[in-house]
Structures are given as structure tokens and as C-alpha cells.
Design a protein around this motif. Structure first.
Motif, short mmCIF file in Angstrom:
data_model
loop_
_atom_site.label_atom_id
_atom_site.label_comp_id
_atom_site.label_asym_id
_atom_site.label_seq_id
_atom_site.Cartn_x
_atom_site.Cartn_y
_atom_site.Cartn_z
N VAL A 1 18.20 42.65 14.29
CA VAL A 1 19.13 42.74 13.16
C VAL A 1 18.40 42.53 11.84
N ARG A 2 17.52 41.54 11.79
CA ARG A 2 16.79 41.27 10.55
C ARG A 2 15.86 42.41 10.18
N ALA A 3 15.20 43.01 11.18
CA ALA A 3 14.33 44.15 10.91
C ALA A 3 15.13 45.34 10.40
N GLY A 4 16.33 45.56 10.96
CA GLY A 4 17.18 46.64 10.48
C GLY A 4 17.63 46.44 9.06
N MET A 5 17.96 45.20 8.70
CA MET A 5 18.36 44.90 7.33
C MET A 5 17.22 45.13 6.35
N ARG A 6 16.00 44.82 6.74
CA ARG A 6 14.85 45.02 5.84
C ARG A 6 14.54 46.50 5.66
N ARG A 7 14.74 47.29 6.70
CA ARG A 7 14.51 48.73 6.57
C ARG A 7 15.52 49.36 5.62
N ARG A 8 16.73 48.83 5.61
CA ARG A 8 17.75 49.37 4.72
C ARG A 8 17.53 48.95 3.27
N ARG A 9 16.90 47.79 3.07
CA ARG A 9 16.66 47.29 1.71
C ARG A 9 15.16 47.02 1.53
N PRO A 10 14.37 48.08 1.43
CA PRO A 10 12.91 47.90 1.36
C PRO A 10 12.44 47.20 0.09
N ASN A 11 13.22 47.25 -0.96
CA ASN A 11 12.81 46.64 -2.23
C ASN A 11 13.19 45.18 -2.34
N GLN A 12 13.84 44.63 -1.33
CA GLN A 12 14.27 43.24 -1.36
C GLN A 12 13.67 42.48 -0.18
N SER A 13 12.38 42.63 0.00
CA SER A 13 11.70 41.97 1.10
C SER A 13 11.60 40.49 0.85
N VAL A 14 11.53 39.74 1.92
CA VAL A 14 11.42 38.29 1.84
C VAL A 14 9.99 37.91 1.48
N VAL A 15 9.83 36.99 0.57
CA VAL A 15 8.50 36.52 0.17
C VAL A 15 7.94 35.65 1.27
N ARG A 16 6.77 36.04 1.76
CA ARG A 16 6.13 35.29 2.84
C ARG A 16 4.71 34.92 2.43
N ALA A 17 4.19 33.88 3.03
CA ALA A 17 2.81 33.49 2.78
C ALA A 17 1.88 34.41 3.56
N GLU A 18 0.92 35.03 2.87
CA GLU A 18 0.00 35.95 3.50
C GLU A 18 -1.21 35.20 4.02
N PRO A 19 -1.84 35.72 5.07
CA PRO A 19 -3.00 35.04 5.64
C PRO A 19 -4.17 34.92 4.67
N THR A 20 -4.21 35.85 3.65
CA THR A 20 -5.33 35.82 2.72
C THR A 20 -5.15 34.81 1.62
N MET A 21 -4.00 34.18 1.51
CA MET A 21 -3.76 33.19 0.48
C MET A 21 -4.56 31.94 0.75
N PRO A 22 -4.93 31.20 -0.30
CA PRO A 22 -5.61 29.93 -0.08
C PRO A 22 -4.73 28.99 0.73
N ALA A 23 -5.36 28.04 1.41
CA ALA A 23 -4.62 27.14 2.29
C ALA A 23 -3.56 26.34 1.55
N HIS A 24 -3.89 25.83 0.33
CA HIS A 24 -2.92 25.02 -0.39
C HIS A 24 -1.73 25.84 -0.83
#
Length: 286
Positions: free
Chosen positions: A256-279
């Protein structure tokens, strides 16, 4: 119908424990440890049953021995963490089967021990479950920062004085407590389902660890309720129905969550990326 009310209340308490601990199990990738502890309880359960002692006590002792031995092998031996778990997993399970095979009176209780018997939860069982839930929430709150920092960078944890080794031991203790508490509900074979599935179902809807714990607990309680409902009307095993319901909810939630994100591609949830510094990752996810 009082036995159903007690079953629902006991299952809800276990769901809260698993929601809190399962969140860290998913984040830290400790599913194999939970599975090993669940199976490692079998020798203690078998000995307690044969000796006429409380089954839950035997499960707790065996799980504690399993957790302590894993830590000892990792610290003092040359074995890796997963190798230590794998060896003890097979060893404890084999020992449990040997004990079971030499006891003729054990067969009648085998199904409940392996798959749980939530309908047998009594009023006296609710008190230790409530105590375990309170202890889980308290420890998770006290060690939250230590868990977060140690999960991303042990070096930073040392610098900040968070003692990652202590944090890991406390987390292993919480996993052990969750497995033992879940044992009467879903048994030793299905315990990981209730530990993992609600947390997996909650993660797509949350941005922080505390929020994931809350939502995972709610998913767990709903799985207990729906599983009991299915078991009552379909005549299926209650513990297995609860575990399967939790797993199905995890897949449905993710879909369900994946379907909602496909319908609203411009409103993605902000997530921490692996390339970000640890802090930076710590600030986002905590």
C-alpha cells in the motif's frame, strides 16, 4: 468468553514488547539471533516439562544461557557472530529434540510448546507479561541514544561515552525477553514472525525510531485481534493465525505504501541516505 479477553490482553502486551524490540531487531539485522533464541529455548522447556517445573522459567533460563554463550564465543573465540549463533542454534535445537524423544509424556504438550497456546493464558500470566512490557519500554527509553549511536558507528559511540558494548548486551537482553514473553503466545517456532512482521509493517509509515515502535505495537495488537478472530471462526490454530496475520499485514503495508508513493512521486518521504555522515543519519532517524 473471559478466556478470549485474557488471550487478547496477553497478546496485546506481547505485541507491545515485540513492537519495541522488533524495531531494533529490524534496524540492526538481528533476526537470526531472535530465531536462534527462539529455538534455543527448547531444551529448557523440555527439561522444565519433564521435571514438572514452570515452563516459562525453563524457557527463560535456556534463552539466557543461549544469549550469554553467543556473546562468550564471539568475544573469546575466533568465530564470527553469525557462525556462533548458527552452531548454538543447531546444538540447542538438537539437545531439545533428544530430551523430547526420551520423554513419552511430552508429546501431548509439543504442539503448544512449538506453536503456542494463547487461549490458555490465565489471569496470573498477565502480571509477568505486564511487568515485561514495562521493563522493555523503560530500558528502550533509557538506552535509546546509546542504541542509535552504536547502530551507526561504534567509534562515535565510544567518543560520546555511550559504551556500545553495554548497549549491545542490553539489546540482546531485550531480544531474549521479547522471545521468552512471546513463547506462550506463538510458541518457539513462530516467535520471530511476531517480532519482525509488525516492525516491518510500520517502517514505511514512520520517520523516527520511537514512531516506528508505536506503530509496530499497534500493528502487532491488530494482528493479535485479527488472528484470534480468524482462529475463532475458521477453527485454526490461534498462534499460527496470529503469526500469519502479522506477516500478511507486513506485505500489505509495504504494498500500500509503495502504491501511494508511485501515485505521488513529488511527495516522497525524507529518508537518511547511506552516504550521509553518521551524525546526520542519527539526527534524522532518532
Amino acid at each position: 468468553m473471559q478466556f478470549l479477553q485474557r488471550a487478547l490482553l496477553g497478546g496485546a502486551l506481547v505485541a507491545v514488547i515485540c513492537g519495541v524490540v522488533g524495531t531494533w531487531v529490524v534496524i540492526r539485522g538481528m533476526a537470526f539471533l531472535g530465531e536462534a533464541i527462539g529455538h534455543g529455548m527448547l531444551p529448557g522447556v523440555a527439561i522444565a516439562t519433564v521435571a514438572g517445573a514452570p515452563v516459562l522459567l525453563g524457557a527463560a533460563v535456556a534463552a539466557a544461557v543461549m544469549s550469554a554463550t553467543i556473546g562468550l564465543l564471539q568475544r573469546r573465540g575466533r568465530l564470527s557472530y553469525d557462525t556462533s549463533i548458527g552452531l548454538l542454534f543447531v546444538g540447542m535445537l538438537s539437545l531439545g529434540v533428544i530430551i523430547v524423544s526420551h520423554s513419552r509424556s511430552f508429546a501431548t504438550d509439543a504442539t503448544a510448546l512449538l506453536f503456542g497456546d494463547i487461549l490458555a493464558v490465565g489471569a496470573t500470566d498477565l502480571i509477568p507479561l505486564a511487568s515485561a512490557a514495562a521493563a522493555t519500554i523503560l530500558l528502550a527509553a533509557v538506552f535509546h541514544r546509546s542504541f542509535v549511536v552504536a547502530a551507526f558507528d561504534r567509534r562515535i559511540a565510544h567518543v560520546l561515552g555511550r559504551r556500545p558494548t553495554v548497549a549491545h548486551l542490553v539489546l540482546v537482553a531485550l531480544v531474549t525477553l521479547a522471545v521468552v514473553a512471546s513463547f506462550p503466545i506463538v510458541g518457539s517456532l513462530l516467535v520471530v514472525g511476531l517480532l519482525l512482521a509488525p516492525a516491518v509493517a510500520a517502517r514505511p509509515w514512520t520517520r523516527t525510531i520511537p514512531a516506528t515502535m508505536v506503530v509496530a505495537s499497534l500493528f502487532g495488537v491488530f494482528a493479535v485481534f485479527l488472528g484470534l478472530l480468524v482462529s475463532w471462526h475458521a477453527g485454526t490454530a490461534a498462534g499460527s493465525s496470529i503469526a500469519l496475520t502479522a506477516v500478511v499485514l507486513a506485505f500489505v503495508s509495504g504494498g500500500v505504501r509503495a502504491g501511494m508513493r508511485r501515485r505521488r512521486p513529488n511527495q516522497s518521504v525524507v529518508r537518511a541516505e547511506p552516504t550521509m555522515p553518521a551524525h546526520a543519519r542519527i539526527e534524522v532517524i532518532a
